[in-house]
Design an enzyme around this catalytic site. Structure first.
Site, PDB file in Angstrom:
ATOM      1  N   GLU A  56     -19.777  16.316 105.481  1.00 13.66           N
ATOM      2  CA  GLU A  56     -18.819  15.422 106.101  1.00 13.66           C
ATOM      3  C   GLU A  56     -18.994  14.014 105.540  1.00 13.66           C
ATOM      4  O   GLU A  56     -18.526  13.044 106.130  1.00 13.66           O
ATOM      5  CB  GLU A  56     -18.931  15.454 107.623  1.00 13.66           C
ATOM      6  CG  GLU A  56     -20.298  15.076 108.163  1.00 13.66           C
ATOM      7  CD  GLU A  56     -20.267  14.815 109.663  1.00 13.66           C
ATOM      8  OE1 GLU A  56     -19.460  13.986 110.093  1.00 13.66           O
ATOM      9  OE2 GLU A  56     -21.044  15.456 110.398  1.00 13.66           O
TER      10      GLU A  56
ATOM     11  N   HIS B 138     -29.412  23.357 115.293  1.00 14.21           N
ATOM     12  CA  HIS B 138     -28.916  22.124 114.675  1.00 14.21           C
ATOM     13  C   HIS B 138     -29.596  20.956 115.376  1.00 14.21           C
ATOM     14  O   HIS B 138     -29.631  20.901 116.598  1.00 14.21           O
ATOM     15  CB  HIS B 138     -27.401  22.020 114.828  1.00 14.21           C
ATOM     16  CG  HIS B 138     -26.868  20.669 114.471  1.00 14.21           C
ATOM     17  ND1 HIS B 138     -27.073  20.100 113.239  1.00 14.21           N
ATOM     18  CD2 HIS B 138     -26.154  19.767 115.191  1.00 14.21           C
ATOM     19  CE1 HIS B 138     -26.504  18.901 113.211  1.00 14.21           C
ATOM     20  NE2 HIS B 138     -25.951  18.674 114.380  1.00 14.21           N
TER      21      HIS B 138
ATOM     22  N   CYS C 213     -20.815  18.752 111.446  1.00 13.71           N
ATOM     23  CA  CYS C 213     -22.066  19.347 110.967  1.00 13.71           C
ATOM     24  C   CYS C 213     -21.957  20.845 110.704  1.00 13.71           C
ATOM     25  O   CYS C 213     -22.957  21.482 110.386  1.00 13.71           O
ATOM     26  CB  CYS C 213     -23.180  19.092 111.986  1.00 13.71           C
ATOM     27  SG  CYS C 213     -23.323  17.371 112.445  1.00 13.71           S
TER      28      CYS C 213
END
Lengths: 451, 451
Positions: free
Chosen positions: B85, B244, B117
């Site tokens: 990104e 994550h 993400c």
């Protein structure tokens, strides 16, 4: 897990903004001969968005219509991917915005696919692979709004969206081995992050397109020749061609290039002398010259001409009337072919269709086969109706004003305008804060009432 | 076509900029208690790039190193995809820039994958599906440079890249059914196209992460329970977790949330009374409150605590020292686990690993199994060496200067700097024209010699 059979295209829907510019009128406004935009680019019209539409709203509209038309239960969708280069957020995907149509089924994989005009094709490949392995239905969206800052490039703008339903037992399936080609080139790119316009090296971009075509076609013929059945395989062996169409003249050049490539590939073989002998004078022309040689272009066009009307023209109807819709362009071409093939959609049954696509630089070529009637797939497209209903105008929204467009002006009303996609639109910043700059043509066109 | 077996991860390489900020020093510079960034965020350090590195250069470096380490012949690669990104061009993909490493094999599919993400995970899924159907090897890249404009958010920045080799006969394979969850939410997004900083609603983003986790975990357990073997399945049934990691505290919250979810899922069953009875007081708490309740958080943390050190800590080593690397974060976590699992990499053999991931909002959860020794896969990672070699400094490049960084300062030299990736770097506009704004910390940190 056993692979699922006959995965392919089960449905297709197109959308483009209703308003358009006539190339003839645009040339007049630009003070250039009309032929520069018509014969020169091969274009007739160019669709454009008003301030009430953006990449999110046109994508929502086309997906909503696909779902209604194909009677899709949102619960059956397992993957949703969007190819676009109309970026209005550096993080949040258009795909996530489309999830407002799937609140009863949030369990959907996928995200946005980015590389110039290629993203929609990557999305399609992903969806096909996913369906073959995991079952279920997938939706592929390709949508873009193409604007150019340079006056010379403005006639090659456009706008459009397409949504494709991918799943098993499809009437249109992929056949053979798809081939890809990718290079690190700067022919067309968008490094100015605060505006919508690309940096384009037009001549180089044309070469990159053709170089990708060369590589894909040569490899494609080598890997799939046995499926085509002709010997030798030439461009004449395929029934239909669909090319990415930045403007129609590029498509004409691409198609005629294939005949030059056929001769190059075959001239050392037993078939050599018989393959397009009028192109023999160019046999030893250095490769780089072949991209720019006008005499070669004319000779190849003459060879290709007898085939163009039947093999290529059916796919060019929409792109010549909506302009360049970047990722959507090749699928607008496909939709045109499905509706316009000589003899009607029924004539496509069993025939082989070659798809070709080149861009930024990622490119791919593959073959599709129509294995079952596609009447249901094409019946709701109404491409000719939509072209007839285009509202040609020289009025383009002025940059500095608040959105003045009445929703009624967006006739053949889209299902969504950007002020209706609440809460998305409210949450997004307004267009000026957003770094999304005014429409490209504002400064060169008279403001007049809708025509 | 028959499906190819045991497709999975055959190699992994990580890269992060050598320079970093110590959270303790940053807190001092920011005039806040050190605990706000250490215990509060769970972070130790944060990597950052100088002006000589950008998303292209760190991606080139990590791919080049993967290829050397795994002795990859570029001709064997058939798909290459990049999740990121960190957008420095609205059209040209990072993937196309990476093609400069594959000039002898331009026949490579793929493009960039965008959704906050999540892009790296979509790239991995695409690569796995592609390999299973088409054979060959694929490379997946996830890379990002995370910068924040708001002072409060700055300690959650970071930078890093990962490259993964996907192919058949892999020591790490996917098992069972992967599940996905996606919503149209505006918790973290980047609508300011001319700057790198996101708009973040921190509290809402935490809820979106947990809501995605809830949905994925519940669905994952329903669809894959039979593979886990435990009855009832709880978080304790899995050996390792990889989350994550925007910051480590989020990972702690996520892990403890699973124990609350286990109780919610099982309390109506025969197992109910035995499942985490200390969480019974929260059985009827309204869902929305559970995302913010400190008492629930404390109780769930207490239940999770005995498991955290063995099941989660091994994967947190890199993210706590490099900060948030967005798409790369979860794979930096995976790499950490592979190197740090209790008993060494050999101990992972045959054990089940659960991956989890949540973001913007696209999320997915899946399970991987180590089916063969991974010594060769982990031997070149040298994560601990790289952490030891981090160069902690409060010096951050000042916005207005020309790139002052000596290449020698980027020690453990990357294979590429952005001034070396000719012709890419030359062709790209310089950083200020490019709309890429100065490093986030420039305004709050003293300029000092490299420390």
């Amino acid at each position: 897990m056993s692979e699922i059979q006959n995965v392919g295209i089960r449905g297709i829907e197109i959308y483009f903004p209703h308003r358009c510019l006539e190339m003839v009128a645009l040339a007049e406004a630009d003070g250039v001969p009309a032929g520069k935009y018509t014969a020169g680019l091969g274009q007739t019209r160019m669709a454009f968005c008003g301030d009430r539409e953006d990449i999110i709203s046109i994508s929502l509209t086309v997906v909503k219509r696909l779902m209604e038309k194909c009677n899709i239960d949102p619960k059956d969708i397992g993957r949703l991917e969007v190819g676009t280069e109309t970026i209005i957020d550096h993080s949040k995907s258009v795909k996530s915005s489309l999830m407002q149509l799937f609140t009863e089924n949030p369990f959907i994989e996928g995200c946005d696919q980015i590389n110039a005009c290629y993203g929609g094709t990557n999305a399609l490949f992903n969806a096909l692979d996913w369906c073959r392995l995991h079952g279920g239905l997938a939706i592929v969206v390709a949508a873009d709004i193409a604007l150019y800052g340079e006056k010379n490039a403005r006639p090659t703008g456009g706008a459009g969206a397409v949504a494709i339903l991918v799943g098993p037992n499809a009437p249109i399936v992929m056949e053979g081995t798809r081939v890809a080609f990718s290079e690190n080139v700067y022919d067309f790119y968008k490094p100015h992050l605060s505006e919508e316009y690309p940096v384009v090296d037009g001549h180089f971009s044309l070469q990159c397109y053709l170089r990708s075509l060369d590589a894909c076609y040569t490899r494609f013929c080598a890997q799939n020749g046995h499926l085509v059945g002709a010997s030798p395989i030439t461009a004449a062996s395929f029934d239909y061609f669909v090319f990415h169409s930045p403007y129609n003249k590029m498509v004409q050049k691409a198609f005629s290039r294939l005949f030059y490539l056929d001769r190059q590939r075959l001239r050392g073989t037993e078939h050599g002398p018989a393959v397009h002998p009028t192109l023999a004078p160019f046999d030893d022309m250095p490769l780089q010259e072949t991209f720019t040689s006008k005499t070669l272009q004319e000779a190849a066009t003459a060879v290709a001409a007898p085939f163009y009307a039947t093999k290529v023209t059916p796919s060019t109807r929409l792109p010549t009337h909506t302009g360049n819709s970047y990722t959507a362009s090749i699928y607008h071409s496909l939709a045109s072919l499905l509706e316009n093939a000589v003899g009607g959609p029924a004539a496509l049954l069993g025939k082989r269709i070659v798809f070709s696509y080149g861009s930024g630089s990622c490119a791919a070529m593959w073959m599709m086969r129509v294995r079952a009637p596609i009447d249901r797939l094409t019946s709701g497209l109404h491409i000719e109706d939509q072209i007839r209903a285009q509202q040609c105008t020289l009025r383009h929204l002025h940059a500095a004003t608040q959105p003045p467009t009445r929703l009624s002006f967006i006739s053949r009303r889209p299902n969504f305008s950007n002020s209706e996609t609440s809460p998305s639109a409210e949450k997004r910043l307004n267009r000026s804060e957003n770094g999304v700059t005014p429409p490209a043509l504002a400064s060169c066109l008279p403001i007049a009432p809708p025509g």
